[in-house]
Design a protein around this motif. Sequence first.
Motif, PDB file in Angstrom:
ATOM      1  N   VAL A  53       8.806  16.651   1.298  1.00 23.72           N
ATOM      2  CA  VAL A  53       8.858  15.821   1.379  1.00 23.72           C
ATOM      3  C   VAL A  53       8.777  14.948   1.870  1.00 23.72           C
ATOM      4  O   VAL A  53       9.420  14.454   2.719  1.00 23.72           O
ATOM      5  CB  VAL A  53       9.596  15.157  -0.454  1.00 23.72           C
ATOM      6  CG1 VAL A  53       8.774  13.484  -0.641  1.00 23.72           C
ATOM      7  CG2 VAL A  53       9.315  15.767  -1.419  1.00 23.72           C
ATOM      8  N   ASP A  54       7.703  14.308   2.165  1.00 30.02           N
ATOM      9  CA  ASP A  54       7.825  12.868   3.202  1.00 30.02           C
ATOM     10  C   ASP A  54       7.840  11.245   2.340  1.00 30.02           C
ATOM     11  O   ASP A  54       6.862  11.541   1.933  1.00 30.02           O
ATOM     12  CB  ASP A  54       6.483  12.716   3.494  1.00 30.02           C
ATOM     13  CG  ASP A  54       6.174  11.824   5.024  1.00 30.02           C
ATOM     14  OD1 ASP A  54       7.581  11.551   5.036  1.00 30.02           O
ATOM     15  OD2 ASP A  54       5.700  12.211   5.718  1.00 30.02           O
ATOM     16  N   GLY A 103       0.779  -1.333   0.009  1.00 27.71           N
ATOM     17  CA  GLY A 103       0.061  -0.208   0.148  1.00 27.71           C
ATOM     18  C   GLY A 103       1.381   1.140   0.020  1.00 27.71           C
ATOM     19  O   GLY A 103       0.470   2.234  -0.978  1.00 27.71           O
ATOM     20  N   ILE A 104       1.911   1.263   0.867  1.00 28.01           N
ATOM     21  CA  ILE A 104       2.461   2.610   1.450  1.00 28.01           C
ATOM     22  C   ILE A 104       4.427   2.737   0.344  1.00 28.01           C
ATOM     23  O   ILE A 104       4.404   3.375  -0.315  1.00 28.01           O
ATOM     24  CB  ILE A 104       3.166   2.678   2.619  1.00 28.01           C
ATOM     25  CG1 ILE A 104       1.428   2.699   3.227  1.00 28.01           C
ATOM     26  CG2 ILE A 104       4.352   3.823   2.050  1.00 28.01           C
ATOM     27  CD1 ILE A 104       2.193   2.625   5.008  1.00 28.01           C
ATOM     28  N   SER A 105       4.717   1.637  -0.204  1.00 26.58           N
ATOM     29  CA  SER A 105       6.132   1.675  -0.980  1.00 26.58           C
ATOM     30  C   SER A 105       5.314   2.215  -2.512  1.00 26.58           C
ATOM     31  O   SER A 105       4.297   2.259  -3.031  1.00 26.58           O
ATOM     32  CB  SER A 105       6.316   0.403  -2.117  1.00 26.58           C
ATOM     33  OG  SER A 105       5.688  -0.043  -2.593  1.00 26.58           O
ATOM     34  N   GLY A 106       6.214   2.869  -3.437  1.00 24.64           N
ATOM     35  CA  GLY A 106       5.960   3.828  -4.062  1.00 24.64           C
ATOM     36  C   GLY A 106       4.766   4.644  -3.842  1.00 24.64           C
ATOM     37  O   GLY A 106       4.212   5.396  -4.995  1.00 24.64           O
ATOM     38  N   THR A 107       4.603   5.883  -3.224  1.00 26.88           N
ATOM     39  CA  THR A 107       4.104   6.475  -3.311  1.00 26.88           C
ATOM     40  C   THR A 107       5.125   7.869  -1.867  1.00 26.88           C
ATOM     41  O   THR A 107       5.700   7.047  -0.692  1.00 26.88           O
ATOM     42  CB  THR A 107       2.580   6.280  -1.707  1.00 26.88           C
ATOM     43  OG1 THR A 107       2.568   5.718  -0.702  1.00 26.88           O
ATOM     44  CG2 THR A 107       1.931   5.330  -2.234  1.00 26.88           C
ATOM     45  N   LEU A 108       4.643   8.768  -2.184  1.00 28.98           N
ATOM     46  CA  LEU A 108       5.313   9.668  -1.164  1.00 28.98           C
ATOM     47  C   LEU A 108       3.984  10.980  -1.064  1.00 28.98           C
ATOM     48  O   LEU A 108       3.005  11.090  -1.041  1.00 28.98           O
ATOM     49  CB  LEU A 108       5.805  10.516  -2.358  1.00 28.98           C
ATOM     50  CG  LEU A 108       7.010   9.719  -2.800  1.00 28.98           C
ATOM     51  CD1 LEU A 108       7.936  11.210  -3.551  1.00 28.98           C
ATOM     52  CD2 LEU A 108       8.220   9.423  -2.130  1.00 28.98           C
ATOM     53  N   LEU A 127      -1.701  19.019   1.339  1.00 31.14           N
ATOM     54  CA  LEU A 127      -0.655  17.260   1.347  1.00 31.14           C
ATOM     55  C   LEU A 127      -1.566  17.105  -0.891  1.00 31.14           C
ATOM     56  O   LEU A 127      -2.921  17.437  -0.487  1.00 31.14           O
ATOM     57  CB  LEU A 127      -1.704  16.384   1.945  1.00 31.14           C
ATOM     58  CG  LEU A 127      -1.133  16.633   3.856  1.00 31.14           C
ATOM     59  CD1 LEU A 127      -1.935  15.237   4.567  1.00 31.14           C
ATOM     60  CD2 LEU A 127       0.246  17.027   3.497  1.00 31.14           C
ATOM     61  N   ILE A 128       0.178  16.700  -1.016  1.00 25.93           N
ATOM     62  CA  ILE A 128      -0.302  15.896  -2.637  1.00 25.93           C
ATOM     63  C   ILE A 128       0.253  14.228  -2.004  1.00 25.93           C
ATOM     64  O   ILE A 128       1.278  14.286  -1.606  1.00 25.93           O
ATOM     65  CB  ILE A 128       0.597  16.713  -3.693  1.00 25.93           C
ATOM     66  CG1 ILE A 128      -0.340  18.139  -3.390  1.00 25.93           C
ATOM     67  CG2 ILE A 128       0.426  16.311  -5.050  1.00 25.93           C
ATOM     68  CD1 ILE A 128       0.984  19.136  -3.237  1.00 25.93           C
ATOM     69  N   ASP A 129      -1.216  13.910  -2.669  1.00 24.89           N
ATOM     70  CA  ASP A 129      -0.472  12.970  -3.121  1.00 24.89           C
ATOM     71  C   ASP A 129       0.640  12.055  -4.078  1.00 24.89           C
ATOM     72  O   ASP A 129       0.020  12.729  -5.140  1.00 24.89           O
ATOM     73  CB  ASP A 129      -1.341  11.785  -3.313  1.00 24.89           C
ATOM     74  CG  ASP A 129      -2.372  10.977  -1.984  1.00 24.89           C
ATOM     75  OD1 ASP A 129      -0.935  11.011  -0.839  1.00 24.89           O
ATOM     76  OD2 ASP A 129      -3.303  10.704  -1.397  1.00 24.89           O
ATOM     77  N   VAL A 130       1.456  11.321  -4.033  1.00 24.34           N
ATOM     78  CA  VAL A 130       2.148  11.547  -5.080  1.00 24.34           C
ATOM     79  C   VAL A 130       2.116   9.979  -5.734  1.00 24.34           C
ATOM     80  O   VAL A 130       3.104   9.371  -4.263  1.00 24.34           O
ATOM     81  CB  VAL A 130       3.783  12.137  -5.465  1.00 24.34           C
ATOM     82  CG1 VAL A 130       4.571  11.660  -6.377  1.00 24.34           C
ATOM     83  CG2 VAL A 130       3.044  13.584  -4.760  1.00 24.34           C
ATOM     84  N   THR A 131       2.687   9.274  -6.694  1.00 20.00           N
ATOM     85  CA  THR A 131       3.580   7.584  -6.864  1.00 20.00           C
ATOM     86  C   THR A 131       3.849   7.972  -7.817  1.00 20.00           C
ATOM     87  O   THR A 131       3.757   8.131  -8.258  1.00 20.00           O
ATOM     88  CB  THR A 131       1.755   6.408  -7.530  1.00 20.00           C
ATOM     89  OG1 THR A 131       0.511   7.897  -8.609  1.00 20.00           O
ATOM     90  CG2 THR A 131       0.344   6.860  -6.101  1.00 20.00           C
TER      91      THR A 131
END
Lengths: 273, 297
Positions: free
Chosen positions: B151-152, B50-55, B122-126
């Motif tokens: 960037v988180d 779920g979380i890998s590949g997201t920033l 907040l901006i969801d980035v994949t």
Amino acid sequence: MRGAIRGFCRQRGLFNPVMSEKNGDFVVRFENVGLRYGLGPEVLQDIYFDLRPGSFHFLTGASGAGKSSLMKLMYLAMRPTRGSISLFGRDIAATSRRDLPALRRRVGVVFQEFRLLNHLSTFDNVALPLRIAGAREQELRKHVEELLTWVGLENHLKARPPTLSGGQQQRVAIARAVIARPRLLLADEPTGNVDDRMAYRLMHLFEELNRLGTTVVIATHNQQLVERLGHPVLHLDTGRLHTPSRNADAAEEPVATDDGPPLPYDPEVLNYL
Amino acid sequence: MIIRRTDLPLDRDAHARFLPWLIAFMVFLAVLALAGVLVVNRAVERWDTGISGTLTVQVMPSQKTGDGAAARQRVLDDIMDVLNSTPGVITSAAMSEARILELLRPWLGDLASDADLPIPQLIDVTIDPDAGVDVSALGRRLAIAAPGATVDDHRIWLDRLVRLLRTVEMVALAIVGVIGLVTIGTVIFTTRTGLAIHGEAIQVLHLIGAHDAYVARQFAGRALLLGLKGGLIGFIFAAPTLMAIGYFGERMQLEAMPVDGLGLVQMALLAALPLIVAAIAMITARVTVLRTLARMP
Ligand SMILES: Nc1ncnc2c1ncn2[C@@H]1O[C@H](COP(=O)(O)OP(=O)(O)OP(=O)(O)O)[C@@H](O)[C@H]1O
Ligand SMILES: [Mg+2]
């Protein structure tokens, strides 16, 4: 009474005449057998003998001469330290362990100390060999009850061995030894705990089985019995087997005296067996 | 009973009476440990994918840009430009204010929406995990484009957490293994004692022509029975314990780190544990008897 047990055996199909073995085939054959317990001295030395199918022998000898030890070798409780033993034509040393139970099932044994299972009833003790051989319960019930009736224990089917007298236990042990129609019956002191009347009755049982083809060996101290029944004698003297004598008369004469050297093994003498 | 009449009075052996209780205790521990392993394993797997590949790009409201909606939109556009021009970025989407408030609620309660608090954007980035995006370089470029943007990268703290949980998982698995070994050892000990106690009877069966398997079957049947009994007792104690842990665990759940608890497959595995232990007891007894009897002539 003889007729009775023969009838019993035939009717139940318990004993087929086992004379089918070819001439020259032996039920038991010992060659140059020696036995020692652990690192102790040889309790059996240079044993040679053959048992023909359908023969009947007494095994005699003083206490400690090695009668039970010889029996143990025949019922495959021990392996000899040297020499070779054949049972029903099979060399025991060359037989795989997996095949030994099948050989043991053809041998009925009355142990000197009975060795009944104390937690099992008389009935279950006698039924044991049939159950081990995979007989079905409906089949074995009748056999067991009839045999126990024949040895006079019909009122003790549910009794456990410790509650039986010595003589009664001995009869249970004998019934267990013969129930599965053995081709070889080995009885170690089977009449030691019964009165003379019962002793002869039991001997007749063995003779009947023998007449129906079972090869019989009976170890005994009872010289009277040996003489009365007149079967050939295998005599052990401190671990050495002496030539068997043909009948009671011969048995009366000592085959070997304690002061003389033991007689050498003579295969010719054994051939009439 | 399922077990047939036996020739050996194994059911009267006093030394074997403790076996079901020991097995019960072992099954109890094993069920709890294994449940822990399964829950952790499931959660870690879910977070991992779920979380890998997201920033997440976070823009703190800053004095310089002001608070107006137009100003905010301008900053957002700048950031989007940077993101869209970065190779490896697949999607980027600004989170709505309502969604952000919802995420903050567990920490701030209704305060977040009531008060006039400065809310970060907040901006969801994949990103393509295989593209090798340089997250720190991206962070620097964003900071230039829009002061206050950070960037988180979830991976950094997630990796640590996952490593910790994997260690916990390994320890729990090792405990299950040790429990198995202890069970086997106990069954071997019990069986050997039984063989010694019934040595004479076994010898007689042997001489009458019983195969080793005939004797072994009686011991194996007995061990299976005791194992099932112990397994059942252990499971009966373990099930409510697990439910209690599950209940309290659910109340403490963090929305950011969802834990699924046990699925059907996991529950079936736990329910099978007593059966597996009983089977191990049976096989162990059988092997022990066969090995011992092989020494008879
Ligand atoms: N298990 C054993 N371990 C060591 N020595 C043994 C064992 N059994 C028998 N012996 C020895 O072997 C010899 C023969 O014993 P065995 O029991 O065969 O004699 P036996 O002829 O049957 O005597 P009895 O008429 O008293 O029954 C004896 O010297 C005895 O001490
Ligand atoms: Mg003896």
